[in-house]
Design an enzyme around this catalytic site. Structure first.
Site, PDB file in Angstrom:
ATOM      1  N   ASP A  55       6.546  -2.492   7.080  1.00 36.38           N
ATOM      2  CA  ASP A  55       6.401  -1.290   7.827  1.00 36.38           C
ATOM      3  C   ASP A  55       4.891  -0.438   7.875  1.00 36.38           C
ATOM      4  O   ASP A  55       4.148  -0.825   6.839  1.00 36.38           O
ATOM      5  CB  ASP A  55       7.394  -0.230   6.481  1.00 36.38           C
ATOM      6  CG  ASP A  55       7.573   0.907   7.330  1.00 36.38           C
ATOM      7  OD1 ASP A  55       7.109   1.793   7.667  1.00 36.38           O
ATOM      8  OD2 ASP A  55       8.930   1.143   7.020  1.00 36.38           O
TER       9      ASP A  55
ATOM     10  N   SER B 273       9.695   5.964  10.855  1.00 37.52           N
ATOM     11  CA  SER B 273      10.310   4.652  10.517  1.00 37.52           C
ATOM     12  C   SER B 273      11.665   4.921  10.758  1.00 37.52           C
ATOM     13  O   SER B 273      12.338   3.680  11.089  1.00 37.52           O
ATOM     14  CB  SER B 273      10.211   4.520   9.345  1.00 37.52           C
ATOM     15  OG  SER B 273       8.670   4.179   8.722  1.00 37.52           O
TER      16      SER B 273
ATOM     17  N   ASP C 281      16.180   4.127   2.284  1.00 37.49           N
ATOM     18  CA  ASP C 281      15.109   4.420   3.033  1.00 37.49           C
ATOM     19  C   ASP C 281      15.529   4.071   4.657  1.00 37.49           C
ATOM     20  O   ASP C 281      16.159   3.269   4.905  1.00 37.49           O
ATOM     21  CB  ASP C 281      13.913   3.961   2.673  1.00 37.49           C
ATOM     22  CG  ASP C 281      12.607   4.623   2.896  1.00 37.49           C
ATOM     23  OD1 ASP C 281      12.845   5.684   3.672  1.00 37.49           O
ATOM     24  OD2 ASP C 281      11.559   4.258   2.755  1.00 37.49           O
TER      25      ASP C 281
ATOM     26  N   THR D 134      13.982   2.322   6.933  1.00 35.65           N
ATOM     27  CA  THR D 134      14.005   0.786   7.456  1.00 35.65           C
ATOM     28  C   THR D 134      15.306   0.061   7.403  1.00 35.65           C
ATOM     29  O   THR D 134      15.924  -0.527   8.123  1.00 35.65           O
ATOM     30  CB  THR D 134      12.673   0.071   7.242  1.00 35.65           C
ATOM     31  OG1 THR D 134      11.723   1.186   7.829  1.00 35.65           O
ATOM     32  CG2 THR D 134      12.728  -1.166   8.001  1.00 35.65           C
TER      33      THR D 134
ATOM     34  N   ASP E 189       3.290   0.559   4.261  1.00 35.47           N
ATOM     35  CA  ASP E 189       3.231   1.867   4.891  1.00 35.47           C
ATOM     36  C   ASP E 189       3.189   3.018   3.599  1.00 35.47           C
ATOM     37  O   ASP E 189       2.353   3.907   3.711  1.00 35.47           O
ATOM     38  CB  ASP E 189       4.689   2.151   5.753  1.00 35.47           C
ATOM     39  CG  ASP E 189       5.043   3.586   5.998  1.00 35.47           C
ATOM     40  OD1 ASP E 189       4.482   4.076   6.823  1.00 35.47           O
ATOM     41  OD2 ASP E 189       5.463   4.479   5.540  1.00 35.47           O
TER      42      ASP E 189
ATOM     43  N   HIS F 282       0.212   5.671   3.629  1.00 32.34           N
ATOM     44  CA  HIS F 282       0.235   7.102   3.305  1.00 32.34           C
ATOM     45  C   HIS F 282      -0.572   7.641   2.269  1.00 32.34           C
ATOM     46  O   HIS F 282      -1.312   8.696   2.463  1.00 32.34           O
ATOM     47  CB  HIS F 282       1.707   7.376   3.168  1.00 32.34           C
ATOM     48  CG  HIS F 282       2.606   7.415   4.317  1.00 32.34           C
ATOM     49  ND1 HIS F 282       2.596   8.272   5.405  1.00 32.34           N
ATOM     50  CD2 HIS F 282       3.640   6.607   4.901  1.00 32.34           C
ATOM     51  CE1 HIS F 282       3.048   7.860   6.398  1.00 32.34           C
ATOM     52  NE2 HIS F 282       3.888   6.991   6.107  1.00 32.34           N
TER      53      HIS F 282
ATOM     54  N   ASP G 241       7.118  -1.196  12.557  1.00 26.07           N
ATOM     55  CA  ASP G 241       7.878  -0.262  13.130  1.00 26.07           C
ATOM     56  C   ASP G 241       6.881   0.785  13.636  1.00 26.07           C
ATOM     57  O   ASP G 241       7.243   1.514  14.673  1.00 26.07           O
ATOM     58  CB  ASP G 241       8.713   0.386  12.239  1.00 26.07           C
ATOM     59  CG  ASP G 241       8.152   0.684  10.825  1.00 26.07           C
ATOM     60  OD1 ASP G 241       7.199   0.297  10.663  1.00 26.07           O
ATOM     61  OD2 ASP G 241       8.978   1.579   9.968  1.00 26.07           O
ATOM     62  N   HIS G 242       5.861   0.862  13.090  1.00 20.59           N
ATOM     63  CA  HIS G 242       4.739   1.813  13.758  1.00 20.59           C
ATOM     64  C   HIS G 242       3.490   1.406  12.905  1.00 20.59           C
ATOM     65  O   HIS G 242       3.532   0.549  12.104  1.00 20.59           O
ATOM     66  CB  HIS G 242       5.005   3.147  13.371  1.00 20.59           C
ATOM     67  CG  HIS G 242       5.222   3.395  11.930  1.00 20.59           C
ATOM     68  ND1 HIS G 242       4.251   3.742  11.210  1.00 20.59           N
ATOM     69  CD2 HIS G 242       6.216   3.535  11.171  1.00 20.59           C
ATOM     70  CE1 HIS G 242       4.475   3.795   9.957  1.00 20.59           C
ATOM     71  NE2 HIS G 242       5.881   3.642   9.955  1.00 20.59           N
TER      72      HIS G 242
HETATM   73 ZN   LIG Z   1       5.452   5.523   7.264  1.00 20.00          ZN
END
Ligand SMILES: [Zn+2]
Ligand SMILES: *[C@@H]1O[C@H](CO)[C@@H](O)[C@H](O)[C@H]1NC(C)=O
Ligand SMILES: *[C@@H]1O[C@H](CO)[C@@H](O)[C@H](O)[C@H]1NC(C)=O
Ligand SMILES: *[C@@H]1O[C@H](CO)[C@@H](O)[C@H](O)[C@H]1NC(C)=O
Ligand SMILES: *[C@@H]1O[C@H](CO)[C@@H](O)[C@H](O)[C@H]1NC(C)=O
Ligand SMILES: *[C@@H]1O[C@H](CO)[C@@H](O)[C@H](O)[C@H]1NC(C)=O
Ligand SMILES: *[C@@H]1O[C@H](CO)[C@@H](O)[C@H](O)[C@H]1NC(C)=O
Length: 663
Positions: free
Chosen positions: A176, A225, A284, A286, A444, A448, A489-490
């Site tokens: 992620d 996500s 969550d 994903t 991810d 963050h 995913d990003h």
């Molecule tokens: Zn994120």
């Protein structure tokens, strides 16, 4: 941003979703007063189920005010293939005409309107045609006619059908938020280099095919996500916070027009086994997007129910639940205010024949023949760095998955969960094969939090899991039948730009001289993470750093951040919290946190001041592929293409004429 009644009910993490945006849209997929969902430019697999919604908007006030706020209730819609005679929607799909629906929503046109609290009010007339499919490949034109003379047109393309099933199994790893920059940094930490040559490599470096996917949403260029996972699993773009649906403007979070996911297709057509593994809570975005159909990713409880039972209303696919389902998030399983209808979801799963494991020992001992649920803590799993290097940090947590007070004990990592899932899915899928999604979620989550060490530790854990998976598939004799894809995913705007001398940095008194501890170009030196230090033993095995706390560390940063203080040294006491509110100022007004890297220097943020953490960025993300159909994954393409490539390899969609070609 649209707000509607009802949205708040499920917004547990509402503070994360109320972004002070610059661009406001009435409904992202709908530039006119008439909306066709799925909108223009969408693609479909032949035989993939979906819903069609039409909306006619009548803005009551604001810059678009029209028809005194009275929507046209007599709108009509047609569909035609390859320029043939258009037909009305209901007869074309052999449906009875659905009832007209009406609602009202409001939205802000810009930040001035938001500051002044003057939303624009829109009245809507709508119809939804549920569960249709287009079986013949080709180009379709859908036209909505309204307000005597206005028209909105959508062009849809149904892709050609696969003729051969080439892979029996698919394992899809999602790092992620993982970018090429992070993979490069993780390699520097975990692998020793001599005179510019690595002595060992990441497992990802050994994949034969690499591509790039574009992650944009339907209506924004930065994705989240939920909708990026949905694009990867369904071949349909969506909107931030939405999964398995095209977001409409109605107040109901669950009535939006749905699209069938790869899990629903695979179980319907081939009867394959499927599983999801995540280091996040299972509800969550994903992991849950494999089965979720909602405009709000925050509806955690109902979404766990959807994972087990399928969508039980709005005429959709009833699914039979996952065969292996491992991760965190006991909150949605323990009976109470955060589970669906207050029910005990351990019991709901057990009723359907699942083994229930609440720790690693139980997981490893669970039968491979039964469906398996494993929930190992509340919230997200503690990260690899805390589980393996600073385990004393785990004792401080209050995350026992049984609901008892105290810390979750005996936690599995991504590797144990993934290998066990393969055993269960291989046993249960048999000839019908399986699909497994395995997510390294905290790459991810820790990016963050600007906690680069914790993010990169979890990236190395993902790579180690992929390596162990290849070995496992070989041992089971199914490596050649299994397509392995590793992607993201990003991304986040992270990179390493030099090194930092933590000793010098800590000894300086002011921010400007502290910055002189950063070494760039010829002063960056070499990775000291791969050098073992006398007396320091982290003992986490090959492919991981020998030392997480060297004097010379990587100096790294983010393209987007709140105010923060950097010292670049690993935080030994737990995940980082870079920004905090200040007593007496606003409750969502973030400044550099006084306890974050007290030795470091302040870096002023670039984000709106209501953002406590870093945010996602625009970058394309890598796609690594190995196994049957690997050659399809080279080049640069859209995130939805990952779904179409996997579907082609698995012989989807309607499947009746597809032959098994994987033997
Ligand atoms: Zn994120
Ligand atoms: C539209 O009308 C509502 C009341 O119905 C009002 O609250 C809002 O401020 C108005 N918006 C604009 C842009 O005038
Ligand atoms: C549909 O099901 C969801 C749970 O999956 C529930 O929250 C929602 O209220 C239901 N909607 C209707 C109209 O029954
Ligand atoms: C792990 O789970 C099993 C089965 O529920 C239980 O008997 C055992 O005590 C647990 N172990 C730990 C360390 O909590
Ligand atoms: C490490 O993170 C914890 C939790 O955010 C924080 O309380 C502590 O002050 C941090 N330590 C350092 C050295 O920044
Ligand atoms: C950060 O911004 C504040 C004003 O908001 C300013 O006073 C301060 O000097 C800035 N610090 C740095 C290191 O640029
Ligand atoms: C698949 O088989 C059906 C009959 O079962 C036939 O009508 C259809 O044309 C076939 N499709 C393809 C793509 O061969």
């Amino acid at each position: 941003m649209i707000f509607r009644q009802g949205v708040g009910a499920f917004c547990v993490a509402v503070s994360l979703s109320t972004v002070s945006g610059q661009t406001f849209q009435r409904l992202g997929s709908c530039p006119d007063l008439g909306c066709v969902l799925p909108p223009d430019q969408q693609e479909f697999l032949a035989g993939q189920a979906f819903d069609i919604r039409f909306e006619v908007h009548a803005p009551k006030n604001g810059s678009e005010a029209f028809n005194d706020g009275v929507p046209d209730e007599k709108f009509t819609a047609t569909i035609t293939k390859d320029g043939k005679q258009p037909q009305n929607i209901a007869p074309f799909f052999k449906l009875t005409e659905p009832a007209l629906e009406k609602w009202t929503f409001h939205w802000y046109e810009d930040l001035f309107a938001k500051d002044a609290k003057t939303p624009s009010v829109v009245n809507v007339a709508s119809k939804i045609y549920r569960r249709v499919a287009l079986y013949e490949p080709g180009t379709y034109t859908v036209t909505l006619k309204y307000y005597s003379g206005k028209a909105t047109t959508a062009t849809w393309v149904v892709r050609p059908l696969a003729t051969k099933k080439k892979a029996k199994n698919v394992i899809f790893f999602i790092g992620d938020g993982m970018t090429t920059n992070m993979i490069t940094a993780a390699r520097l930490l975990g692998h020793k280099s001599i005179n510019g040559k690595y002595q060992s490599l990441l497992q990802l470096d050994k994949f034969p095919v690499v591509g790039h996917q574009m992650t944009h949403s339907l209506d924004t260029f930065i994705t989240d996500s939920a909708n990026s996972a949905s694009a990867l699993y369904s071949g349909h773009k969506s909107t931030v916070n939405a999964m398995g649906v095209y977001a409409d403007s109605s107040p109901d979070l669950f009535d939006d027009p749905k699209v069938e996911t790869i899990i629903e297709l695979l179980t319907r057509i081939w009867g394959s086994a499927w599983g999801a593994v995540s280091t996040a809570f299972l509800a969550d975005a994903t992991p849950i997007a494999l089965t979720a159909h909602t405009r709000s990713r925050y509806a955690y409880g109902p979404l766990i129910d959807q994972a087990l039972h399928g969508v039980t209303n709005h005429s959709w696919t009833k699914t039979n639940g996952p065969d292996a389902y491992f991760g965190g998030g006991a909150e949605q399983f323990l009976p109470g205010s955060t589970s669906y209808l207050g029910k005990d979801y351990y019991a709901e799963f057990a009723k359907k024949g699942y083994s229930i494991s609440l720790n690693k020992t139980a997981l490893l001992a669970a039968s491979n023949k039964d469906r398996a649920l494993g929930v190992f803590c509340k919230s997200n799993l503690p990260v690899w760095l805390d589980r393996n290097v600073f385990p004393e940090n785990l004792d401080k947590l209050n995350n026992d998955p049984s609901g008892a007070k105290g810390a979750a004990k005996d936690l599995p990592g991504l590797k144990e969960m993934t290998l066990k899932a393969i055993d269960v899915l291989h046993t249960r899928g048999g000839k019908k094969g399986f699909y497994l999604m395995s997510e390294a979620a905290s790459i991810d989550k820790q990016m963050h939090a600007l906690d680069y060490d914790r993010a990169l530790g979890d990236l190395l854990e993902l790579d180690d899991t992929v390596r162990a998976t290849v070995e496992k598939l070989k041992a089971l004799g199914i490596l050649d039948d299994t397509l392995i894809v590793v992607s993201a995913d990003h991304g986040h705007g992270f990179d390493v730009f030099g090194s930092a001398d933590t000793k010098y940095l800590g000894a300086q008194k002011d921010d400007r001289t502290k910055r002189n501890a950063v070494g760039v170009y010829e002063n960056s030196g070499l990775s000291q993470y791969t050098v073992s230090q006398p007396g320091v033993s982290y003992n986490t095995g090959p492919h991981f750093p020998q030392n997480w706390d060297p004097r010379y560390v990587i100096a790294a940063g983010m393209g987007a951040s709140p105010d923060r203080r950097e010292s670049y040294a690993v935080n030994k006491t737990g995940p980082r919290t870079p920004a905090a509110t200040i007593a007496g100022r606003g409750s969502s007004d973030y400044y550099v946190s006084p306890s974050d890297n007290p030795d470091g220097f302040v870096v002023n943020g670039t984000l709106p001041t209501d953002q406590a953490q870093g945010v996602h960025s625009l970058t394309d993300v890598p796609v690594y592929a190995m196994g049957p159909c690997q050659e399809m994954f080279g080049g640069t393409y859209n995130n939805i293409d990952v779904f179409y490539k996997m579907s082609a390899c698995l012989g989807l969609a309607h499947g009746k004429n597809v032959t098994d070609g994987y033997r």
